[in-house]
Write a protein that holds these residues in place. Structure first.
Motif, mmCIF file in Angstrom:
data_model
loop_
_atom_site.group_PDB
_atom_site.id
_atom_site.type_symbol
_atom_site.label_atom_id
_atom_site.label_comp_id
_atom_site.label_asym_id
_atom_site.label_seq_id
_atom_site.Cartn_x
_atom_site.Cartn_y
_atom_site.Cartn_z
ATOM 1 N N LYS A 173 79.987 34.153 -34.157
ATOM 2 C CA LYS A 173 80.290 32.872 -34.792
ATOM 3 C C LYS A 173 81.801 32.672 -34.861
ATOM 4 C CE LYS A 173 76.216 32.892 -37.851
ATOM 5 N NZ LYS A 173 75.751 32.815 -39.263
ATOM 6 N N THR A 174 82.212 31.415 -34.778
ATOM 7 C CA THR A 174 83.610 31.057 -34.999
ATOM 8 C C THR A 174 83.674 29.971 -36.055
ATOM 9 O OG1 THR A 174 84.247 31.613 -32.738
ATOM 10 C CG2 THR A 174 85.741 30.181 -33.972
ATOM 11 N N TRP A 175 84.546 30.168 -37.047
ATOM 12 C CA TRP A 175 84.752 29.227 -38.133
ATOM 13 C C TRP A 175 86.185 28.701 -38.066
ATOM 14 C CZ3 TRP A 175 80.429 28.850 -41.389
ATOM 15 C CH2 TRP A 175 79.487 29.880 -41.265
ATOM 16 N N VAL A 176 86.342 27.393 -38.160
ATOM 17 C CA VAL A 176 87.672 26.782 -38.212
ATOM 18 C C VAL A 176 87.780 26.046 -39.546
ATOM 19 C CG1 VAL A 176 89.303 25.181 -37.144
ATOM 20 C CG2 VAL A 176 87.758 26.549 -35.709
ATOM 21 N N ASN A 177 88.683 26.500 -40.391
ATOM 22 C CA ASN A 177 88.854 25.919 -41.734
ATOM 23 C C ASN A 177 87.533 25.865 -42.495
ATOM 24 O OD1 ASN A 177 91.583 25.482 -41.061
ATOM 25 N ND2 ASN A 177 91.075 23.507 -40.142
ATOM 26 N N GLY A 178 86.730 26.923 -42.329
ATOM 27 C CA GLY A 178 85.460 27.022 -43.035
ATOM 28 C C GLY A 178 84.306 26.307 -42.370
ATOM 29 N N GLU A 179 84.549 25.607 -41.274
ATOM 30 C CA GLU A 179 83.493 24.874 -40.557
ATOM 31 C C GLU A 179 83.006 25.709 -39.383
ATOM 32 O OE1 GLU A 179 82.944 20.919 -37.692
ATOM 33 O OE2 GLU A 179 84.854 21.300 -38.713
ATOM 34 N N LEU A 180 81.684 25.907 -39.299
ATOM 35 C CA LEU A 180 81.116 26.647 -38.179
ATOM 36 C C LEU A 180 81.228 25.807 -36.908
ATOM 37 C CD1 LEU A 180 79.570 29.158 -37.176
ATOM 38 C CD2 LEU A 180 77.445 27.939 -37.715
ATOM 39 N N ARG A 181 81.966 26.327 -35.915
ATOM 40 C CA ARG A 181 82.179 25.586 -34.672
ATOM 41 C C ARG A 181 81.457 26.206 -33.471
ATOM 42 N NH1 ARG A 181 87.433 22.900 -34.422
ATOM 43 N NH2 ARG A 181 87.762 21.875 -36.446
ATOM 44 N N GLN A 182 81.190 27.506 -33.536
ATOM 45 C CA GLN A 182 80.628 28.209 -32.378
ATOM 46 C C GLN A 182 79.613 29.221 -32.869
ATOM 47 O OE1 GLN A 182 83.324 30.920 -30.333
ATOM 48 N NE2 GLN A 182 82.432 30.430 -28.347
ATOM 49 N N GLU A 183 78.490 29.311 -32.181
ATOM 50 C CA GLU A 183 77.480 30.314 -32.512
ATOM 51 C C GLU A 183 76.714 30.680 -31.249
ATOM 52 O OE1 GLU A 183 73.957 31.249 -35.791
ATOM 53 O OE2 GLU A 183 74.920 29.281 -35.730
ATOM 54 N N GLY A 184 76.538 31.964 -31.038
ATOM 55 C CA GLY A 184 75.796 32.438 -29.871
ATOM 56 C C GLY A 184 75.347 33.865 -30.107
ATOM 57 N N THR A 185 74.857 34.493 -29.070
ATOM 58 C CA THR A 185 74.388 35.868 -29.185
ATOM 59 C C THR A 185 74.752 36.651 -27.939
ATOM 60 O OG1 THR A 185 72.433 37.308 -29.340
ATOM 61 C CG2 THR A 185 72.104 35.127 -28.371
ATOM 62 N N THR A 186 75.084 37.927 -28.132
ATOM 63 C CA THR A 186 75.453 38.769 -26.995
ATOM 64 C C THR A 186 74.279 38.997 -26.047
ATOM 65 O OG1 THR A 186 75.011 40.789 -28.273
ATOM 66 C CG2 THR A 186 77.283 39.952 -28.265
ATOM 67 N N SER A 187 73.072 38.677 -26.475
ATOM 68 C CA SER A 187 71.929 38.810 -25.570
ATOM 69 C C SER A 187 72.014 37.814 -24.413
ATOM 70 C CB SER A 187 70.611 38.611 -26.333
ATOM 71 O OG SER A 187 70.529 37.303 -26.868
ATOM 72 N N ASP A 188 72.882 36.804 -24.530
ATOM 73 C CA ASP A 188 73.055 35.824 -23.463
ATOM 74 C C ASP A 188 74.144 36.216 -22.466
ATOM 75 O OD1 ASP A 188 71.050 34.167 -24.366
ATOM 76 O OD2 ASP A 188 72.390 32.983 -25.631
ATOM 77 N N MET A 189 74.737 37.409 -22.625
ATOM 78 C CA MET A 189 75.703 37.867 -21.631
ATOM 79 C C MET A 189 75.038 37.966 -20.258
ATOM 80 S SD MET A 189 77.844 41.027 -23.196
ATOM 81 C CE MET A 189 78.689 40.953 -24.763
ATOM 82 N N ILE A 190 75.778 37.593 -19.241
ATOM 83 C CA ILE A 190 75.296 37.785 -17.873
ATOM 84 C C ILE A 190 75.455 39.249 -17.468
ATOM 85 C CG2 ILE A 190 75.635 37.111 -15.458
ATOM 86 C CD1 ILE A 190 76.722 34.408 -16.585
ATOM 87 N N PHE A 191 76.611 39.826 -17.779
ATOM 88 C CA PHE A 191 76.900 41.228 -17.464
ATOM 89 C C PHE A 191 77.180 41.964 -18.770
ATOM 90 C CE2 PHE A 191 78.577 38.576 -13.969
ATOM 91 C CZ PHE A 191 77.689 38.961 -12.971
ATOM 92 N N ASP A 192 76.345 42.948 -19.113
ATOM 93 C CA ASP A 192 76.501 43.643 -20.386
ATOM 94 C C ASP A 192 77.506 44.786 -20.265
ATOM 95 O OD1 ASP A 192 75.094 45.680 -19.093
ATOM 96 O OD2 ASP A 192 73.240 45.366 -20.227
#
Length: 253
Positions: A173-192
């Protein structure tokens, strides 16, 4: 165990870190998060991945790569937790990239995938900022995009790999000034991580302290001076930094 590099009263220490981000000095003194200067916990070469999440590739209208797209970051691009990162004056778009980082613990050459995690000391986080204005080709990000002084926060610490049993199934997750801007999961990596260690070590020798930054999921947005940016990875930790202008950063650097 979590280990960090910090500066306190002009001296640099390698320390253990607890869950409250308190550190213990060699003399037993316990210091709080705000009482120390957090340094990048590793200083080796960083091998960084481009377009390593399929959703991010689609976000940019690219086909997912068939083999890893890797570029190298110099140690002087790193900065630590709670430090400032600068946005160049007169640019249109600078974005964050929340990334899981594998830290190499011993020399690795011609490592097989099934043995790859034996060469990992632990994990940390990085925020691999990019200046979109200077991006000529996502497959070949040039130096102006990815290798600017103090524009890659890393840390706060290295968490031992035993405490991250499922690195390929973590929420980012990425938060900018307390607002959630990005969310994902490492399970979506193409190359682990195991694949990347096998791939890189087939033609280069990885050394202790080298890092592999594994890419970012979709959800990028612009950041500007005055922003507080926090990248967070489940089970690994949170890394905070603050955006300032180019003129302000180099006035005080």
């Amino acid at each position: 165990m979590k280990t960090a590099r910090i500066r306190h009263n002009g001296e640099i220490f390698n320390v253990e870190v607890n869950d409250q981000l308190q550190v213990t000095l060699p003399n037993g003194q316990v210091l709080n998060e705000q009482d120390v200067e957090w340094l990048p916990p590793a200083n080796g070469t960083m091998f960084a991945l481009g377009l390593n999440y399929a959703d991010h590739a689609r976000e940019l209208a690219f086909e997912p790569p068939k083999e890893p797209l890797i570029f190298i970051k110099a140690p002087n691009t790193y900065t630590g937790h709670n430090e400032n990162t600068w946005r160049p004056d007169n640019v249109e778009y600078m974005h964050y990239e929340c990334e899981l980082v594998a830290v190499i613990g011993k020399t690795a050459k011609n490592v097989k995938r099934e043995d790859a995690l034996d060469y990992v000391a632990g994990y940390t986080l990085c925020n691999d900022y990019a200046i979109r204005d200077f991006l000529e080709n996502y497959y070949r990000p040039n130096l102006r995009v990815k290798n600017r002084h103090s524009t890659t926060p890393v840390g706060p610490y290295i968490i031992d790999k035993s405490l991250v049993p499922s690195p390929n199934n973590l929420v980012l997750k990425t938060w900018v000034n307390g607002e959630l801007r990005q969310e994902g999961t490492t399970s979506d990596m193409i190359f682990d991580v195991p694949f990347l260690i096998e791939y890189i070590s087939s033609f280069m020798t990885l050394q202790p302290g080298d890092m592999i930054a594994t890419g970012t999921p979709e959800g990028l947005s612009d950041v500007v001076p005055g922003d507080e940016v926090i990248v967070e990875i489940e089970g690994v930790g949170k890394l905070r930094n603050f955006i300032v202008s180019e003129s302000e950063f180099f006035k005080t650097a």
